[in-house]
Structures are given as C-alpha cells and as structure tokens.
Scaffold this motif. Structure first.
Motif, PDB file in Angstrom:
ATOM      1  N   GLN A 136     -46.465  66.143  26.726  1.00 24.85           N
ATOM      2  CA  GLN A 136     -47.321  65.310  27.571  1.00 24.85           C
ATOM      3  C   GLN A 136     -46.904  63.840  27.523  1.00 24.85           C
ATOM      4  O   GLN A 136     -47.005  63.128  28.525  1.00 24.85           O
ATOM      5  CB  GLN A 136     -48.785  65.483  27.170  1.00 24.85           C
ATOM      6  CG  GLN A 136     -49.327  66.852  27.518  1.00 24.85           C
ATOM      7  CD  GLN A 136     -50.817  66.948  27.296  1.00 24.85           C
ATOM      8  OE1 GLN A 136     -51.567  66.076  27.704  1.00 24.85           O
ATOM      9  NE2 GLN A 136     -51.250  68.031  26.651  1.00 24.85           N
ATOM     10  N   THR A 175     -44.028  63.449  29.889  1.00 26.68           N
ATOM     11  CA  THR A 175     -44.543  63.366  31.253  1.00 26.68           C
ATOM     12  C   THR A 175     -45.087  61.970  31.532  1.00 26.68           C
ATOM     13  O   THR A 175     -44.818  61.387  32.583  1.00 26.68           O
ATOM     14  CB  THR A 175     -45.637  64.433  31.477  1.00 26.68           C
ATOM     15  OG1 THR A 175     -45.054  65.724  31.327  1.00 26.68           O
ATOM     16  CG2 THR A 175     -46.266  64.310  32.843  1.00 26.68           C
ATOM     17  N   ALA A 209     -41.179  69.344  31.100  1.00 17.69           N
ATOM     18  CA  ALA A 209     -41.623  67.981  31.417  1.00 17.69           C
ATOM     19  C   ALA A 209     -40.424  67.069  31.672  1.00 17.69           C
ATOM     20  O   ALA A 209     -40.426  66.258  32.605  1.00 17.69           O
ATOM     21  CB  ALA A 209     -42.482  67.433  30.281  1.00 17.69           C
ATOM     22  N   THR A 264     -38.765  67.843  35.047  1.00 14.15           N
ATOM     23  CA  THR A 264     -39.577  67.301  36.143  1.00 14.15           C
ATOM     24  C   THR A 264     -39.310  65.809  36.296  1.00 14.15           C
ATOM     25  O   THR A 264     -39.074  65.321  37.404  1.00 14.15           O
ATOM     26  CB  THR A 264     -41.075  67.567  35.888  1.00 14.15           C
ATOM     27  OG1 THR A 264     -41.288  68.980  35.865  1.00 14.15           O
ATOM     28  CG2 THR A 264     -41.937  66.936  36.957  1.00 14.15           C
TER      29      THR A 264
END
Length: 197
Positions: free
Chosen positions: A61, A64, A129, A132
C-alpha cells in the motif's frame, strides 16, 4: 480510553501510509520495521494491525501511495505548463535533478523500490502495486511525448528506463562528480535528442 472515530482511524491509517512510503523509499523495504513506521507516524506499534494485515500489506500500500503521489505531481506539471513540450522539459529537469536525487524519501517510488521488488514473489501484492505504478508512469511519459494513445510506446519505455536508471545510479554515486555527470548526461540526452514527428 475512548475508541477513535472512523475519521480519526482513517487519518491514522493515512499517516502510517505516508510514513511508510517515505521510509521505504529512503531505506528500502528490509531497512524499515513496523515499530519505526508507527513511531514516524506518531502512533504506537499496537495500533498497526487495525490498519494493515502485515508488513507486506503495508509495503504494498505504501508503494501504491508513493506512486500515486508522483503521478499527481506529474499531472500538476502537465496541467500548469502552457504546452506539452514545456511540461516535458520541466518534468525531465525536475526528475533528473540533484534535489530529487538527494530526497529519496519524497522521490520516485519506482526508482527507489525497483531493486526490492525484483527480489519479491512475482505474484505478490507489492509486485502488483509496483507494476501499476510503472505502467502509470510510462503512460504519463507518453502524454508528455505526444505519442499515439492506447499503447505505451517503446520510446516512452526507453525514457522511463533511462530516467529511473540515471536517478538510481546518481544516488548510488552521490558525493562523487560522476553522480552529477550521470544526471546531466541523461537530461541532455532526453531534452536534445528528441525524435521529430
């Protein structure tokens, strides 16, 4: 002690993410512990598992969050510039600058985490992540290059590799004159050797 409200809990979660994103960019994944992250966020270690399943969950996270932060920064540069070429020049100069090199905790998550991600499971949340964020970065470079839509061009991928590689090598050689030369050479190449049409 009263329980935190939903808004307070979300605020604490965001503080932990921000702290983790900064720490893993500066020190790498293995150089950061959960207690350090919680302390940097101004919270106790005990509250960690209310927000995240594990350190791996937090790191994914945080990756991200770090990538989203830089995507927003690139979008602001694009929006503020009078034209795409000015936006591109501004972005390249900012990215390949000593200021960016010397501030890894606020810098590009792609350059900071690539080595760590290369050593993770190919089907893990961190890899997902990272990929992406990598794709979003390449897509934004396409926008800055006025290339065809719907497909990241090979040129954008070369630019992405050159920029992140130059930043990484300049950080690894910081303090030596070679570091400045790497940044300058990459900037010069990207800004003067631009294909026409």
């Amino acid at each position: 002690m009263p329980r935190a409200t939903r808004a307070q809990a979300e605020s604490h979660r965001q503080e932990v993410l921000d702290a983790a994103a900064a720490l893993v960019r500066r020190r790498g994944i293995s150089g950061v512990t959960v207690p350090e992250v919680m302390s940097a966020a101004g919270l106790t270690h005990g509250g960690f598992y209310r927000h995240f399943r594990s350190k791996n969950d937090l790191v994914a996270q945080a990756c991200t969050a770090a990538c989203a932060e830089k995507n927003e920064e690139r979008a602001r540069i694009l929006a503020a510039a009078p034209d795409v070429e000015t936006a591109r020049r501004t972005f390249v100069r900012n990215y390949l600058s000593p200021i960016h090199r010397d501030a890894p905790s606020q810098g590009c998550g792609i350059a900071a985490l690539a080595g760590d991600v290369a050593r993770t499971d190919t089907d893990g949340a961190l890899r997902e992540a990272f990929l992406t964020g990598l794709r979003e970065f390449a897509d934004q470079l396409d926008e800055l290059g006025e290339r065809p839509e719907n497909e990241t061009s090979d040129e954008a991928l070369v630019e992405l590799a050159l920029m992140t590689g130059a930043l990484l090598l300049s950080r690894a050689s910081a303090g030596d004159e070679l570091s400045e030369r790497i940044l300058a050479a990459a900037r010069e190449h990207l800004l003067s050797n631009r294909p026409v049409g």
